[in-house]
Design an enzyme around this catalytic site. Structure first.
Site, PDB file in Angstrom:
ATOM      1  N   TYR A 115      -4.132  -7.603  -4.274  1.00  0.00           N
ATOM      2  CA  TYR A 115      -4.507  -8.739  -3.436  1.00  0.00           C
ATOM      3  C   TYR A 115      -4.811  -9.985  -4.260  1.00  0.00           C
ATOM      4  O   TYR A 115      -5.256 -10.994  -3.708  1.00  0.00           O
ATOM      5  CB  TYR A 115      -5.728  -8.394  -2.589  1.00  0.00           C
TER       6      TYR A 115
ATOM      7  N   ASP B  98      -5.200   9.730  -2.129  1.00  0.00           N
ATOM      8  CA  ASP B  98      -4.578  10.479  -1.021  1.00  0.00           C
ATOM      9  C   ASP B  98      -5.427  11.695  -0.651  1.00  0.00           C
ATOM     10  O   ASP B  98      -5.629  12.006   0.529  1.00  0.00           O
ATOM     11  CB  ASP B  98      -3.127  10.858  -1.314  1.00  0.00           C
TER      12      ASP B  98
ATOM     13  N   LYS C  24      -5.842   6.155  -8.165  1.00  0.00           N
ATOM     14  CA  LYS C  24      -4.587   6.901  -8.323  1.00  0.00           C
ATOM     15  C   LYS C  24      -4.250   6.851  -9.825  1.00  0.00           C
ATOM     16  O   LYS C  24      -3.170   6.402 -10.241  1.00  0.00           O
ATOM     17  CB  LYS C  24      -3.500   6.239  -7.454  1.00  0.00           C
TER      18      LYS C  24
ATOM     19  N   ASP D 148      -9.451  -1.548   1.400  1.00  0.00           N
ATOM     20  CA  ASP D 148      -9.049  -2.165   2.658  1.00  0.00           C
ATOM     21  C   ASP D 148      -8.596  -1.093   3.649  1.00  0.00           C
ATOM     22  O   ASP D 148      -9.018  -1.046   4.807  1.00  0.00           O
ATOM     23  CB  ASP D 148      -7.901  -3.151   2.367  1.00  0.00           C
TER      24      ASP D 148
END
Ligand code: NAD
Length: 358
Positions: free
Chosen positions: A124, A223, A190, A247
């Site tokens: 972002y 995940d 991740k 987000d």
């Protein structure tokens, strides 16, 4: 002494929920000196500026603000007020408590975790190279020379994650945990795939955790975290995430606690903090005295805690929870059917909370 707070009604349904929240905050007995200033579509229409300088000056001076949602026009118009605010005040931490109150319909029995989302970095950051642009071609040339070829027809977004940005967000998550009697911080990432951005975030998180031995620390691959949040939400407490994951997981959390009308938030920086609901301006309900002010009221509870008014925060939250649990004086979104004629309006919900506080 009265707390000086910048009050931004916003636009759409913003002014209605801000007024309802202001009344409930005042009913706690805490004294406020409101410094009201405009932002959003109405300010744009009236003064040709959606984010007047005096609004920003006020927040810089008071250091605390409560804000109604503001519409961001699609395509032409003006840039998001929230993005401008975040940038101007370096509000690097977005705190979103996800708590399921009794009486709210949800697929879950117990949800009570807090998302702490980094607000300034990651995908972002706005570092983007449009397909076909000169910058894109130069970047692809550089990447090809570093054994990382990218297709010619690709658009490219860059994901910067710094030690500085990671350290301050993880530190703020631990401070939140300590200040609010939470037992554990989970860092989501991740790092197995993005070793140099998410990997850095995880390394820094582990180091910050060593400085807070009284709070448990663990990490989860993003995940896996999503899977576990919907299967065993009770295992999570404070979750700290880089911007993009934060987000997405914030909205997952809002869904788990019964929807947007119930999801509060705060954007916090070193010198200023802005409290506002997660939802937008819901313009189709503008002026109808219809939507649920709970999300902004709970943001007001966060503001009271930020102002060290913990007792009043607890009383206000308990009164909101009690009105929701009783279920008769609640807005349409909390009724079993959305066209339930017994639903009350925004303002009457505020009356019920004030009455409940005694
Ligand atoms: P929205 O959150 O305004 O509303 C979507 C729908 O959710 C509404 O039509 C309504 O059915 C429901 N809803 C939202 N809040 C509710 C509440 N308090 N009580 C009951 N139901 C509620 O989302 P949108 O329509 O995508 O966005 C409208 C505008 O708001 C856009 O211009 C967007 O950019 C802006 N926005 C502003 C903020 C902010 O100022 N913080 C945040 C998100 C979106």
């Amino acid at each position: 002494m009265a707390h000086e707070v910048t009050l931004i009604p916003g636009d759409g349904t913003g002014p209605e929920i801000v007024e309802a929240t202001r009344r409930v905050l005042e009913a706690t007995g805490v004294e406020f000196a409101w410094d009201e200033h405009p932002a959003g579509e109405d300010a744009f229409a009236e003064e040709g500026d959606p984010f007047p300088e005096r609004t920003l000056e006020s927040i810089k001076r008071t250091g605390v603000g409560i804000k109604g949602p503001t519409t961001t026009p699609v395509g032409a118009g003006f840039r998001s007020i929230n993005v401008q605010l975040r940038k101007a005040l370096d509000l690097y931490s977005c705190v979103r408590p996800c708590k399921l109150y009794e009486g709210v319909r949800s697929h879950f029995d117990h949800v009570d975790f807090v998302i702490v989302r980094e607000n300034t970095e990651d995908l972002y950051a706005g570092i983007e190279f449009e397909r076909g642009s000169k910058g894109n071609a130069e970047l692809r040339e550089f990447l090809a020379a570093h054994d990382a070829p990218v297709r010619e027809d690709a658009g490219i977004s860059i994901k910067p994650i710094s030690e500085f940005g990671s350290e301050r967000i993880v530190e703020s998550a631990f401070e939140y945990a300590e200040r609010n009697g939470r037992r554990k911080v989970t860092a989501a990432h991740k790092a197995n795939i993005m070793k140099f951005s998410d990997g850095l975030f995880l390394d820094v998180a582990r180091k910050v955790a060593e400085r807070h031995p009284e709070i448990e620390f663990e990490d989860r691959i993003i995940d896996n975290l999503c899977n576990q949040l919907v299967s065993r939400p009770e295992e999570y407490d404070v979750i700290v995430l880089p911007n993009l994951y934060g987000d997405i997981v914030s909205d997952l959390g809002a869904g788990m606690i019964g929807g947007l009308g119930l999801a509060p938030g705060a954007n916090i920086g070193t010198d200023a903090a802005m409290f506002e609901a997660t939802h937008g301006s819901a313009p189709k309900y503008k002026g109808l005295n219809k939507i649920n002010p709970t999300a902004l009221m709970l943001s007001g509870v966060l503001m009271l805690r930020h102002l060290d008014e913990d007792d009043s925060a607890e009383r206000m939250e308990a009164a909101i929870a009690s009105v929701i649990k009783q279920g008769d004086k609640v807005t349409y979104d909390l009724k079993p059917s959305r066209d339930d004629p017994t639903a009350v309006g925004t303002s009457e919900f505020a009356d019920a909370v004030i009455e409940e506080m005694g």
